[in-house]
Design a protein around this motif. Structure first.
Motif, PDB file in Angstrom:
ATOM      1  N   UNK B 134       0.975  -1.525   0.183  1.00  0.00           N
ATOM      2  CA  UNK B 134      -0.282   0.194   0.197  1.00  0.00           C
ATOM      3  C   UNK B 134       0.609   1.133  -0.248  1.00  0.00           C
ATOM      4  N   UNK B 135       1.907   1.009   0.781  1.00  0.00           N
ATOM      5  CA  UNK B 135       3.360   3.048   0.438  1.00  0.00           C
ATOM      6  C   UNK B 135       4.000   2.142  -0.901  1.00  0.00           C
ATOM      7  N   UNK B 137       2.186   1.371  -3.391  1.00  0.00           N
ATOM      8  CA  UNK B 137       1.350   2.344  -4.237  1.00  0.00           C
ATOM      9  C   UNK B 137       1.101   3.233  -4.185  1.00  0.00           C
ATOM     10  N   UNK B 138       0.772   4.391  -2.683  1.00  0.00           N
ATOM     11  CA  UNK B 138       0.965   5.741  -2.713  1.00  0.00           C
ATOM     12  C   UNK B 138       1.290   6.612  -3.234  1.00  0.00           C
ATOM     13  N   UNK B 140       3.358   5.777  -5.890  1.00  0.00           N
ATOM     14  CA  UNK B 140       3.767   5.574  -6.913  1.00  0.00           C
ATOM     15  C   UNK B 140       2.503   6.273  -7.387  1.00  0.00           C
TER      16      UNK B 140
END
Lengths: 274, 240
Positions: B134-135, B137-138, B140
């Motif tokens: 999730x990190x 993804x954030x 990105x």
């Protein structure tokens, strides 16, 4: 069916309109999707979705779990491939996730400055953090922030890049009721100040009605209903508010709608009925 | 208590000098070797060997760990080889390394490098794979990609487990040093021990063993300090 007129205004960054500009045909939309499809194997999560968001418009997206909300948001954020489909989004986009997703090894201001390249990043991050009321936590570690502070940091991180489209993925869902109300005010103020187009994904019907210019209901990968909120901000839960609420809840299948009159534009067959 | 019994045993001749020197003798020898410069000089040689071996191991393990951690292709190519290597005890390679590299410095450094690569690699690989997606993804979504994503998100996220590997590797390096320095060493702690054995100087042997123990402790303290500085962001379960 009674169709109350929606007030339409030209897009104006200086004005702080009580009712925000609705999609105006003269302005190129910030976001445009035409018959968008997203499929995982056999499962068609988004099925021929049409969506248009005007610059500076605040749109809320409601929908039950599995209705495709998150997939749509990820598509608009550029996190999922779109192939050669017709998807228009502003070049600058920023996401605030439900969990703040701050990098725990970077101090608060460095999290805000993440990915910024020009020199004065510290000053810019500082200004953004002051705007969300966190000027005193610049050098704190994210693990020491409260839930509300972490979300405000995430908001600052999104706004510091002056996005043309701000994507909010249930950003207040994990906060307590009081903090959530404060965050609503903060988001509205920031939106008035910076005027990005906003797409707020939420489960909370009241939140959607309080904040947005337009509320969409997503069902089975399509826009199942659309409601323009022509109420003055700040919005009190008065009779008109309650009427909108009832209609939206009806479309979410929570309770039977009290009546069928109103501004609801339903697309039961997936075709737009104006 | 133990030390006192040991001292008494030596004084009354219960523990012969040639079996184990008295603690007082060990202390005297330690002092004498230090003052003469013999111990510091040999220690430095040993430390240099360990450092050279570790430096090579770090470079190789970090490259391979990232390669295997960041791509499926890298994992397919690198990981099986590393797992095969893991099942061969590094010290069993000693004869082969002597044949290949002779009896100079090279086989000693090579042995340390080979033995310490695996713990660093394995932990870094696990750290990279254990990153909160999730990190990533954030990050990105905020425009990070390629090397900047690795530097800002993936490496810092893998750092805690990297340090576990590093600490383990430092321990292993001391262990391998002991064996590697038995190979015709002209200098170093192993050389000192070998000489002492030939002259049955148990006091010197005990001094060297103590120094090995101190090296292990020192290595651990070093990594702990590095960890405290690099992982200051981490909320600690136990208050410091």
């Amino acid at each position: 069916m009674v169709q109350p007129r929606i007030r339409r205004r030209a897009f104006d960054t200086a004005a702080v309109p009580a009712v925000a500009p609705s999609a105006s045909p003269s302005i190129a939309p910030a976001v445009k999707l035409n018959g968008f499809v997203r499929q995982f194997g056999e499962n068609r999560v988004i099925d021929g979705l049409d969506l248009s968001i005007a610059p500076g418009e605040f749109v809320a997206l409601l929908g039950a779990s599995g209705s495709g909300k998150t997939t749509l948001l990820r598509t608009l954020a550029g996190l999922d491939p779109v192939g050669d489909q017709d998807v228009t989004t502003p070049s600058t986009r920023a996401v605030v996730f439900q969990d703040a997703r701050l990098l725990p090894w970077k101090k608060v201001w460095r999290n805000v400055a993440l990915g910024l390249k020009d020199k004065d990043v510290r000053a810019r991050a500082e200004a953004a953090l002051k705007e969300v009321g966190l000027g005193h936590r610049l050098d704190a570690w994210p693990s020491t922030l409260s839930g509300g502070e972490a979300q405000r940091t995430a908001l600052a991180r999104a706004l510091v890049r002056e996005p043309g489209l701000l994507l909010l993925d249930e950003p207040f869902a994990a906060l307590d009721a009081l903090t959530r109300l404060k965050m609503h005010d903060l988001v509205l103020n920031l939106w008035n100040e910076h005027r990005p187009a906003v797409l707020l994904v939420t489960h909370d019907v009241d939140e959607a009605i309080s904040l947005a210019d337009r509320v969409l209901v997503l069902n089975k990968g399509r826009i199942a209903a659309e409601e323009h909120i022509a109420l003055e901000r700040p919005r009190a839960p008065d009779a008109r508010f309650q009427a909108i609420r009832r209609r939206l809840l009806g479309h979410l299948g929570v309770e039977a709608p009290a009546s069928h009159e109103g501004a609801l534009i339903a697309f039961p067959t997936g075709e737009a009925v104006q | 208590m133990l030390l006192a019994l040991w001292e008494l045993g030596s004084r009354f001749g219960l523990i012969p000098e040639r079996v184990l020197a008295a603690p007082s003798t060990v202390a005297e020898t330690f002092w004498a070797l230090t003052v003469s410069g013999e111990l510091p000089a040999n220690l430095l040689v040993s430390l240099a060997r360990a450092a050279a071996g570790l430096a090579i191991a770090l470079a190789v393990a970090v490259s391979l760990g990232l390669l295997a951690g960041l791509s499926r292709w890298g994992e397919t190519v690198v990981d099986p080889l590393m797992q095969i290597k893991r099942t061969i005890p590094s010290l069993a390679l000693t004869p082969l390394f002597i044949v290949w590299f002779g009896i100079g410095e090279t086989p000693k450094i090579a042995l340390i490098a080979v033995a310490t690569t695996f713990p660093i690699y394995l932990n870094l690989f696990a750290g990279v794979r254990g990153i909160d997606v999730r990190l990533v993804e954030a990050a990105r979504s905020f425009g990070l990609s390629g090397w900047s994503l690795v530097r800002e998100v993936i490496l810092p996220g893998a750092l805690p487990s990297f340090f576990v590997g590093l600490r383990y590797a430092l321990g292993v390096s001391v262990l391998v040093l002991v064996v590697a320095e038995q190979i015709n060493a002209q200098a170093g702690l192993g050389h000192l021990i070998n000489n002492a054995r030939d002259f049955m100087r148990t006091d010197i042997i005990v001094v060297c063993l103590l120094v090995y123990a101190l090296l292990g402790l020192g290595a651990d303290a070093l990594v702990r300090t590095l960890e405290r500085r690099a992982l200051a962001w981490r909320p600690s379960l136990v208050e410091q």
